[in-house]
Design an enzyme around this catalytic site. Structure first.
Site, PDB file in Angstrom:
ATOM      1  N   MET A  26       1.059  -1.138  -0.052  1.00 35.24           N
ATOM      2  CA  MET A  26       0.129   0.093  -0.116  1.00 35.24           C
ATOM      3  C   MET A  26       0.829   1.173   0.019  1.00 35.24           C
ATOM      4  O   MET A  26       0.413   2.210   0.432  1.00 35.24           O
ATOM      5  CB  MET A  26      -0.978   0.034   1.151  1.00 35.24           C
ATOM      6  CG  MET A  26      -2.149  -0.835   1.101  1.00 35.24           C
ATOM      7  SD  MET A  26      -3.544  -0.691   2.096  1.00 35.24           S
ATOM      8  CE  MET A  26      -2.940  -0.543   3.586  1.00 35.24           C
ATOM      9  N   GLY A  32      11.225  -3.138   5.543  1.00 35.13           N
ATOM     10  CA  GLY A  32      10.445  -4.463   5.455  1.00 35.13           C
ATOM     11  C   GLY A  32      10.069  -4.711   3.849  1.00 35.13           C
ATOM     12  O   GLY A  32      10.131  -5.751   3.534  1.00 35.13           O
ATOM     13  N   HIS A  33       9.235  -3.764   3.463  1.00 31.63           N
ATOM     14  CA  HIS A  33       8.848  -3.947   1.975  1.00 31.63           C
ATOM     15  C   HIS A  33      10.221  -4.094   1.204  1.00 31.63           C
ATOM     16  O   HIS A  33      10.265  -5.003   0.409  1.00 31.63           O
ATOM     17  CB  HIS A  33       8.264  -2.647   1.519  1.00 31.63           C
ATOM     18  CG  HIS A  33       6.974  -2.286   2.364  1.00 31.63           C
ATOM     19  ND1 HIS A  33       6.952  -1.227   3.166  1.00 31.63           N
ATOM     20  CD2 HIS A  33       5.585  -2.910   2.126  1.00 31.63           C
ATOM     21  CE1 HIS A  33       5.700  -1.175   3.585  1.00 31.63           C
ATOM     22  NE2 HIS A  33       4.885  -2.377   3.170  1.00 31.63           N
ATOM     23  N   GLN A  57     -10.391  -2.574   2.495  1.00 31.13           N
ATOM     24  CA  GLN A  57     -10.057  -3.270   3.987  1.00 31.13           C
ATOM     25  C   GLN A  57      -9.985  -2.221   4.992  1.00 31.13           C
ATOM     26  O   GLN A  57      -9.486  -2.535   6.200  1.00 31.13           O
ATOM     27  CB  GLN A  57      -8.675  -3.770   3.913  1.00 31.13           C
ATOM     28  CG  GLN A  57      -7.334  -3.063   3.391  1.00 31.13           C
ATOM     29  CD  GLN A  57      -6.216  -3.601   2.761  1.00 31.13           C
ATOM     30  OE1 GLN A  57      -6.156  -4.243   1.849  1.00 31.13           O
ATOM     31  NE2 GLN A  57      -5.196  -3.581   3.836  1.00 31.13           N
ATOM     32  N   GLY A 144       4.792 -10.029   3.796  1.00 28.41           N
ATOM     33  CA  GLY A 144       5.519  -9.979   5.231  1.00 28.41           C
ATOM     34  C   GLY A 144       5.172 -10.741   6.513  1.00 28.41           C
ATOM     35  O   GLY A 144       3.797 -10.754   6.555  1.00 28.41           O
TER      36      GLY A 144
END
Length: 282
Positions: A26, A32-33, A57, A144
């Site tokens: 998003m 982390g991405h 969501q 993740g």
């Protein structure tokens, strides 16, 4: 890195490749991405990353309109990480009409934990992921492990629909003090950022208690919850579950699950106005 905004152009471009590796996001990207992008690189002949803030969501009171959108920084980071194709559709492109067809995950998996506190969340996630899978047609997709329940839901969805896609989890990336990296960490004030590490420390304390022989899970979970509440947190859950199905293990099952690394500890709590989630496999 090629930037594509339409499904038609994406399909035309990807027609030349046989094994796309896909990382849905998003945006508001962090390390982390980018670790997922690097993990994807040897798994396909082209790495596709999507950026799309999915309205489906978000609950009505949640942060869809204020969710951080950092387009230029995201593009620079993805290019440096080795992304080949950035797919960034508009809402009108991905949902040209109201999305009446949706994917609803089974209640026994999706209505607990995050699904209990965010009703409809996993239906929104599954619907957009299924649609993105249809657009990209990857052979492998990476998510993740910080969003542990989400990863399991998507893996089960791919399995039950017989999708020709291997859904792989990437290790949770953490700051030096142990805080799990999250786009929502940007909401934390400096003082809250210092305090935020207590969530991962609470999970570690629960793990140590289990490894020392604790077997009464409600008591263990209550101690962890009360410790965070005493610091001003508002916990939704701190819980011990089986890694295979996220169900609560019985006392009789605990020794075997501990021996065979079959447990996961999951937590969600608010510090200030920011809701953080984390987990720890043991």
């Amino acid at each position: 890195m090629k930037i594509i905004h339409t499904i038609a152009e994406l399909r035309t471009h990807l027609a030349a490749f046989k094994h796309p590796a896909f990382v849905p996001t998003m945006g508001n990207l962090h390390a982390g991405h980018l670790a997922l992008v690097r993990q994807a690189k040897p798994l396909g002949d082209v790495v596709v990353v999507s950026i799309f803030v999915n309205r489906l969501q978000f609950l009505p009171h949640e942060d869809f309109d204020t969710y951080p959108r950092t387009w230029e920084a995201d593009c620079q980071a993805l290019d440096a990480a080795g992304c080949d194709v950035l797919f960034a559709p508009s809402e009108k492109e991905l949902y040209p009409e109201p999305q009446a067809f949706t994917v609803q995950p089974p209640t026994d998996l999706a209505n607990m934990l995050e699904g209990h506190f965010r009703p409809g969340f996993f239906g929104g996630v599954c619907t957009v992921v299924m649609k993105l899978f249809a657009c990209v047609q990857p052979r492998v997709a990476l998510f993740g492990k910080k969003d542990y329940q989400q990863l399991m839901v998507i893996q089960r969805m791919a399995q039950q629909f017989a999708l020709p896609i291997e859904v792989i989890g990437g290790p949770t990336q953490r700051s030096d003090d142990g805080l799990a990296l999250s786009s929502r960490n940007n909401y934390l004030s400096p003082a809250e950022r210092v305090e935020a590490v207590q969530l991962s420390l609470a999970l570690k304390a629960m793990a140590q208690a289990l490894q020392a022989g604790a077997t009464i899970l409600p008591a263990l979970e209550a101690v962890a919850t009360e410790a965070l509440e005493a610091r001003g947190w508002k916990p939704d859950y701190l819980t011990v579950r089986q890694r295979s199905n996220l169900q609560t293990p019985s006392a009789a099952e605990l020794p075997s699950l501990l021996t065979h690394s079959g447990l996961v500890l999951l937590a969600a709590a608010r510090v200030g106005n920011t809701r953080l989630i984390d987990n720890l496999e043991i």
